[in-house]
Design an enzyme around this catalytic site. Structure first.
Site, short mmCIF file in Angstrom:
data_model
loop_
_atom_site.label_atom_id
_atom_site.label_comp_id
_atom_site.label_asym_id
_atom_site.label_seq_id
_atom_site.Cartn_x
_atom_site.Cartn_y
_atom_site.Cartn_z
CG ASP A 1 -2.18 0.88 0.93
OD1 ASP A 1 -2.11 1.75 0.05
OD2 ASP A 1 -3.19 0.72 1.63
C1 NOJ Z 1 -3.94 4.01 0.15
C2 NOJ Z 1 -5.13 3.09 0.26
O1 NOJ Z 1 -5.07 2.39 1.49
C3 NOJ Z 1 -5.26 2.10 -0.87
O2 NOJ Z 1 -6.46 1.42 -0.74
C4 NOJ Z 1 -5.14 2.80 -2.19
O3 NOJ Z 1 -5.33 1.89 -3.24
C5 NOJ Z 1 -3.79 3.46 -2.27
N1 NOJ Z 1 -3.67 4.45 -1.21
C6 NOJ Z 1 -3.52 4.13 -3.62
O4 NOJ Z 1 -4.28 5.27 -3.74
#
Ligand code: NOJ
Length: 746
Positions: A284
């Site tokens: 993530d």
């Molecule tokens: C953080 C989020 O937790 C995740 O779900 C998302 O896909 C990513 N950022 C990218 O934006």
């Protein structure tokens, strides 16, 4: 060159064929041709180029800033660029100006639609209609890929049982079975049943346990045992992997002290080892870097080592791989073989998506597919199947010639009705309830908002009440602004925000029928509001076509059929409360509540069970619940046998009758309870569901097959299997209804 190719072919043969000569089947089912291509590219790469592929950056808007890194092959993927011309330019530099010309994987959070926004995922789950959800994901893929986005960070498969957690909006709710069916549907929809230029790689996330954050506070720790992981949190991911999900994202949380991005057990042992996943694992956003905050690593080098050795292939935004993998390989802390495997996983996805054949999009054609009439129709149908009728004293459906007062902060909130993670949805294209009702009933609609936004506080509603007196019916559109749910938006109070409850209380004084429509990102605690309304339709943020769909439901053109994918609490203090809790030693039997306790009562626990003195044991609405304008009766529930062997299939027969005056659709649900196990089992578990449409008065005999293997769980010995013994089975319209029948597994 020839020599290198020959060597790589040998490597390929070793990698692709096991000793007995059979192809080792990866979960992506890549053909030999794909694997050959991957090995050929890999064999030509320097260590630095390999590491470059493992680096993902948020490059939205700025081609020039990244041009040099692209030329050097230091970027494998970008996210957050959706302009097709710019995406083409990014690709052109990667393909034409870097040494090996490897195209980029372009990612974006396309969570519930791209331009045409569908209901939030919790609303999608409320349809209990995987085929329709697949169709919606296909629409999202067609629109997004037309602009060059070939990778979405969706679906989110985190089981969530605490509505304080804002990200509950992004998943399918509390139940692993429903979640798994939605997961498969979305994977098939995004990627397409057959790969072509509209295939968008799905990314199942967040691996794993993220939805169990302590107290519903986003990013918080989880403490899930291996058995809970295997019985509840992992199955939707396994189902999605089996459905061919191309990529997976590790989560932010630490489980029992181990952050997911460095968790060898879940990534390497379970995902790669047990399930054989050969897709791409991405972190993530800076979750690798956050392992330093967790105190799980000293610095970026340390966490990069932990992540790559745990089985992570791509680093989203920490730059830990780019900065440190080369020295880690040189020092021997990371094996080059590990890097090769990661790069294979990345290249495999790129090859399978056809990016090496054509990384570009037709800029002129991109606009034509956005908001296509068929896409809007699909989005509308999804809202119509997703909205849940929670109360109706007979006021609904509404008749046609009425003077209507429209009120409430969500009546005309084109941004907010799109919900969380609707980056590419546009207000200008959103059809609000006010707009739809005005178009449909010209001259009959009066609009007095009462509150301009959900958090607004106001002490007098004289204007709205006066307008209500002039109307025949009041439609109050309430709920949450989009920003109150989603990532980083946990709440400790789940009542309607601002003065919305006061607005409903004031409206009641006008003496006219009041119908509330709640649009929210989570199940709010609306118990105190129910007495003030005659009807209540709950629509998790419905997206672009919310307005016309809700109008169709309110006026009876469509009969509501959505069911709660999550338990609705009476008060937030009940969280977490979910239908499939384990059997306790003291099952609730409806005893003493606070008001029944005598003064100066002597201490006793005898006869008492597991519940709250002030709120009892039950929720406001159970899982799987939802009313219709008609009624349904279940009869003749039976099984084809009394006892089954573990490799057989239960054949459940029942008759469903539409006993009311309207045509309608019921979601018939099959639950089981395993009466005695090597470990305590849930009181009920959903094992099948089916949407059945029946004309008024129509009866149909239905058959649902459930392989006995669906009853398997990980018991005391750590093995996943079906344990012999007696079971109960229900077929009903929700998780709290129905009479149980019995069967045995031998
Ligand atoms: C953080 C989020 O937790 C995740 O779900 C998302 O896909 C990513 N950022 C990218 O934006």
């Amino acid at each position: 060159m020839k020599y290198i190719l020959n060597l790589s072919l040998v490597a390929l043969l070793l990698a692709v064929f096991s000793c007995d000569g059979n192809k080792t089947a990866g979960t992506l089912g890549a053909s030999d041709e794909v694997e050959t291509r991957v090995e050929r590219i890999l064999s030509e790469m320097t260590l630095a180029e390999k590491i470059g592929q493992m680096n993902q950056v948020s490059a939205g808007g700025d081609v020039a800033q990244y041009a040099d890194a692209l030329r050097k092959g230091q970027i494998g993927s970008i996210l957050n660029e959706v302009d097709p011309a710019k995406i083409n330019e990014f690709q052109r530099i990667a393909v034409e100006e870097s040494r090996l010309g490897i195209p980029l994987l372009v990612g974006r959070d396309v969570i519930h639609g791209f331009h045409t926004v569908f209901p939030i995922p919790l609303g999608l789950a409320a349809t209990f209609d995987p085929a329709l959800v697949e169709e919606g994901a296909r629409v999202a893929a067609i629109e997004a890929t037309a602009q060059g986005v070939r990778w979405t960070f969706s679906p989110m498969l985190d089981i969530a049982r605490d509505p304080r957690w804002g990200r509950i909006a992004e998943g399918s709710g509390e139940d692993p079975y429903l979640d798994a069916r939605m997961a498969e549907a979305m994977v098939h929809g995004y990627q397409g049943r057959e790969a072509d230029s509209t295939s968008m790689a799905a990314c199942i996330k967040h691996f794993v346990g993220y939805g169990a954050a302590e107290g519903g506070r986003d990013y918080n720790s989880t403490f899930l045992t291996e058995r809970q992981l295997r019985n509840i949190y992992l199955p939707p991911f396994e189902a999605a992997v089996k459905a061919g999900a191309m990529t997976l994202m590790t989560s932010f949380n630490d489980n029992d002290g181990v952050p997911s991005t460095g968790n060898t057990f879940v990534v390497k042992d379970v995902l790669r080892g047990e399930w054989g996943f050969d897709g791409l694992v991405v972190t993530d956003w800076n979750s690798m870097g956050e392992m330093i905050n967790h105190g799980f690593g000293e610095d970026r080098k340390d966490v990069a080592e932990k992540a790559v050795n745990a089985g992570v292939d791509m680093d989203m935004m920490t730059y830990g791989f780019l900065s440190h993998l080369e020295e880690l390989v040189k020092s021997g802390a990371v094996k080059e073989k590990t890097i090769n495997q990661a790069v294979r996983n990345i290249l495999r996805v790129k090859v399978m998506l056809g990016l090496f054949d054509n990384p570009y999009v037709d800029v002129d054609a991109a606009a034509a597919v956005q908001y296509a009439p068929a896409h809007l129709a699909s989005a509308q149908k999804t809202v119509e199947e997703s909205a849940i009728l929670l109360k109706n004293d007979g006021v609904l459906p509404l008749g046609k010639g009425l003077r209507i007062l429209v009120t409430g902060p969500l009546a005309d909130a084109p941004h907010d009705q799109l919900g969380t993670w609707a980056f590419d949805g546009e207000k200008a294209h959103t059809v609000t309830p006010l707009k739809a009702l005005r178009e449909r009933f010209p001259g009959q609609v009066d609009y007095v908002p009462g509150l301009r936004f959900s958090r607004e506080k106001r002490s007098s509603f004289a204007d709205v009440v006066a307008a209500a007196r002039r109307a025949d019916v009041v439609l109050a559109f309430l709920g949450e602004e989009a920003i109150l749910s989603g990532e980083a938006h946990s709440l400790a109070d789940l009542n309607l925000q601002g003065s919305q409850s006061e607005l409903l209380a004031a409206l009641k004084t006008a003496g006219k029928p009041v119908v509330a429509v709640v649009m929210a990102g989570r199940p709010l605690t609306i118990e105190r509001d129910l007495p003030n309304v005659n009807g209540l339709l709950y629509s998790f943020h419905p997206g672009t076509m919310g307005g016309p769909a809700l109008a169709n439901l309110l006026f009876g053109d469509v009969n509501p059929s959505g069911k709660t994918p999550i338990t609705f609490l009476r008060t937030v203090g009940q969280a977490p409360l979910y239908y499939s809790h384990n059997m306790t030693g003291r099952p609730y039997n409806g005893e003493t509540l606070l008001e029944d306790i005598p003064l100066e009562a002597g201490q006793t626990s005898l006869g008492n069970t597991s519940y709250y003195l002030d709120y009892g044991a039950y929720p406001l609405f159970p899982f799987g619940y939802g009313l219709s304008y008609t009624s349904f009766a279940y009869s003749g529930i039976g099984l084809d046998k009394e006892a089954y062997k573990a490799d057989e299939t239960l054949r459940v027969n029942f008759t469903l009758t539409n006993t009311g005056a309207f045509d309608g659709t019921e979601v018939a649900q099959v639950y089981i309870r395993d009466l005695v196990g090597s470990i305590t089992r849930p009181v009920k578990e959903l094992k099948a569901f089916e949407r059945v449409s029946l004309k008024a008065g129509e009866s149909r005999t239905l058959t649902v097959d459930i392989p006995v293997q669906e009853l398997a769980f990980v018991g005391l010995d750590g093995e996943k299997k079906v344990e012999a013994g007696e079971f109960l089975l229900w077929v009903a319209g929700d998780s709290a209804s129905g009479e149980a029948i019995r069967f045995k597994v031998l």
